[in-house]
Enzyme design. Structure first.
Site, short mmCIF file in Angstrom:
data_model
loop_
_atom_site.label_atom_id
_atom_site.label_comp_id
_atom_site.label_asym_id
_atom_site.label_seq_id
_atom_site.Cartn_x
_atom_site.Cartn_y
_atom_site.Cartn_z
N CYS A 107 -36.00 36.60 -43.25
CA CYS A 107 -36.23 36.52 -41.80
C CYS A 107 -36.78 37.82 -41.21
CB CYS A 107 -34.95 36.13 -41.09
SG CYS A 107 -34.33 34.54 -41.66
N HIS A 162 -35.97 37.83 -33.66
CA HIS A 162 -35.95 36.74 -34.63
C HIS A 162 -35.04 35.65 -34.06
CE1 HIS A 162 -35.39 34.29 -38.06
NE2 HIS A 162 -34.17 34.73 -38.33
N ASN A 201 -34.66 28.11 -36.63
CA ASN A 201 -34.91 29.36 -37.34
C ASN A 201 -36.05 29.13 -38.34
OD1 ASN A 201 -34.87 31.56 -39.05
ND2 ASN A 201 -32.64 31.60 -39.30
O1 UT7 Z 1 -31.87 34.18 -39.95
C1 UT7 Z 1 -31.22 34.70 -41.06
C2 UT7 Z 1 -29.87 35.14 -40.75
N1 UT7 Z 1 -29.03 34.02 -40.51
C3 UT7 Z 1 -28.24 34.02 -39.50
O2 UT7 Z 1 -28.28 34.93 -38.73
C4 UT7 Z 1 -27.28 32.86 -39.38
C5 UT7 Z 1 -26.02 33.39 -38.86
N2 UT7 Z 1 -24.97 32.40 -38.76
C6 UT7 Z 1 -24.90 31.47 -37.79
O3 UT7 Z 1 -25.82 31.26 -37.03
C7 UT7 Z 1 -23.57 30.76 -37.63
O4 UT7 Z 1 -22.62 31.39 -38.46
C8 UT7 Z 1 -23.60 29.24 -37.96
C9 UT7 Z 1 -24.36 28.51 -36.87
C10 UT7 Z 1 -24.25 28.99 -39.29
C11 UT7 Z 1 -22.19 28.70 -37.97
O5 UT7 Z 1 -21.52 28.99 -36.75
P1 UT7 Z 1 -20.08 29.68 -36.73
O6 UT7 Z 1 -19.68 29.77 -35.32
O7 UT7 Z 1 -20.16 30.95 -37.50
O8 UT7 Z 1 -19.18 28.59 -37.45
P2 UT7 Z 1 -18.31 28.71 -38.78
O9 UT7 Z 1 -19.17 28.80 -39.98
O10 UT7 Z 1 -17.25 29.76 -38.60
O11 UT7 Z 1 -17.60 27.31 -38.78
C12 UT7 Z 1 -16.70 26.90 -37.76
C13 UT7 Z 1 -16.30 25.45 -37.99
C14 UT7 Z 1 -15.87 25.17 -39.43
O12 UT7 Z 1 -14.84 24.20 -39.39
P3 UT7 Z 1 -13.28 24.63 -39.48
O13 UT7 Z 1 -13.14 25.33 -40.80
O14 UT7 Z 1 -13.03 25.51 -38.32
O15 UT7 Z 1 -12.58 23.30 -39.42
C15 UT7 Z 1 -17.09 24.56 -40.06
O16 UT7 Z 1 -16.78 23.72 -41.14
O17 UT7 Z 1 -17.42 24.61 -37.76
C16 UT7 Z 1 -17.66 23.78 -38.90
N3 UT7 Z 1 -19.07 23.52 -39.02
C17 UT7 Z 1 -19.69 22.52 -38.38
N4 UT7 Z 1 -19.23 21.54 -37.57
C18 UT7 Z 1 -20.11 20.67 -37.09
C19 UT7 Z 1 -20.02 24.26 -39.69
N5 UT7 Z 1 -21.23 23.70 -39.52
C20 UT7 Z 1 -21.06 22.63 -38.71
C21 UT7 Z 1 -21.94 21.68 -38.16
N6 UT7 Z 1 -21.42 20.72 -37.35
N7 UT7 Z 1 -23.26 21.71 -38.41
#
Ligand code: UT7
Length: 329
Positions: free
Chosen positions: A113, A253, A283
């Site tokens: 990225c 980005h 993204n």
């Molecule tokens: O561009 C390159 C660099 N990349 C980035 O900068 C990406 C950075 N990361 C992110 O944008 C975020 O971390 C995500 C959008 C990928 C995830 O968001 P988050 O707030 O960090 O969520 P998390 O991974 O901590 O997950 C929270 C909860 C989990 O459930 P539990 O364990 O709390 O029950 C996940 O399983 O959300 C769940 N979850 C989802 N639920 C519904 C993860 N993905 C999804 C989804 N829909 N798509």
């Protein structure tokens, strides 16, 4: 000799993939995706549409707007992690051939990225050293080809597209790219990776198809991205005696609205200064900054002399920022 950011162009595939459609493919909802990422929809390239096809369309627009002839391009650098061919030929050479530019220097770089900031730094260095005069830089990605559409943690994020810019030699210091930061921390390489396809994995034959898809430690990457980018943009402004209020356009980005907001808030930027396209393109990795800049240009909001701040963070891990005026014709 200085390097001037002369023009911008982009290509956006026509097919739209909405959050509603994704919620029928994996266990997710429009509400969750919107709240956690700001993304509403993303674009998906056609099955037979390659990364180089998209790159060429973006490049043609950028050249048309640059005031130079296509034949005056002396180097093409493509930032991509979804190349036409994983080893060779490079996507840049495919692009050069499709554009009828078979005598240019052409190569790809892999900085995920952060790719567009890296290619910008390469263009600046080649021009300032006197080795090249007119460098075509491109960020182009068919992320849908390396995305696992059964993994809700990644498939909701990525989209396809391409952006390109022409960077030209100039003697006018007011047009010069002011400063660039590029950095990497390979100790965190497993935060974002596609494990297959290289000598790093000795068990190629046993790997399943999913191994060529993106795997991401999303939450860990998110936290480091916010911390690292906030420090980096504060530093580049301080190094160049520039106030956040001097920035006309902050073009980050487009990974996640919450990352963009955190960095924007840390700089106390006004809403009008922050360029956002994450809601409509998701993204697009190395393509996201030039695609966002192109939208700004096509909306008539990017004018010659406008000071821009760019930042990016991604696989590697890599990150970077850039401070520069738009030097459009
Ligand atoms: O561009 C390159 C660099 N990349 C980035 O900068 C990406 C950075 N990361 C992110 O944008 C975020 O971390 C995500 C959008 C990928 C995830 O968001 P988050 O707030 O960090 O969520 P998390 O991974 O901590 O997950 C929270 C909860 C989990 O459930 P539990 O364990 O709390 O029950 C996940 O399983 O959300 C769940 N979850 C989802 N639920 C519904 C993860 N993905 C999804 C989804 N829909 N798509």
């Amino acid at each position: 000799m200085y390097a001037a950011f002369r023009s911008i162009g982009a290509y956006v595939p026509t097919k739209v993939l909405t959050n509603e459609e994704l919620s029928k493919m994996v266990d997710t909802t429009d509400e969750w995706i919107t709240k956690r990422t700001g993304i509403k929809e993303r674009r998906i390239a056609a099955v037979n549409e390659t990364t180089s096809d998209m790159a060429v369309k973006a490049a043609e627009k950028a050249i048309e707007r640059s005031g130079i002839k296509k034949e005056d391009i002396d180097m093409i650098v493509v930032a991509t992690i979804s190349p036409d061919y994983f080893n060779m030929p490079s996507t840049a050479t495919v692009v050069a051939h499709k554009m009828g530019l078979d005598k240019v220097t052409a190569f790809d770089i892999s900085a995920a990225c952060t790719g567009f900031i890296y290619v910008l730094s390469i263009a600046k260095a080649f021009i300032e050293s006197g080795m090249k005069k007119n460098v075509l830089i491109i960020g182009a990605e068919k992320m849908s080809a390396i995305t696992d559409y059964t993994d809700r943690g990644t498939c909701i994020l990525f989209g396809d597209g391409a952006g390109a810019a022409v960077i030209c030699a100039t003697e006018d210091k007011s047009e010069a790219i002011t400063d660039l930061h590029t950095a990497a921390d390979g100790s965190l390489g497993d935060f974002l990776m596609t494990p297959d396809g290289g000598t790093g994995n000795p068990h190629q034959a046993e790997l399943k198809a999913e191994a060529s898809f993106i795997q991401m430690k999303g939450n860990e990457t998110f936290k480091i991205a916010v911390r690292t980018l906030t420090n980096d943009v504060v530093e580049i402004l301080a190094d160049n005696n520039t106030k956040a209020s001097d920035i006309k356009h902050f073009i980050p980005h487009q990974a996640n609205y919450r990352i963009i907001k955190a960095v924007g808030d840390a700089l106390k930027l006004e809403k009008e200064q922050v360029v956002l396209t994450v809601h409509k393109y998701g993204n697009t990795s190395g393509a996201s900054i030039p695609m966002a800049m192109n939208d700004l240009y096509e909306e008539g909001k990017l004018e010659k002399g406008d000071l821009m701040l760019l930042d990016a963070f991604g696989g590697g891990l890599t990150w970077g920022s850039a401070l520069l005026p738009f030097a459009g014709k």
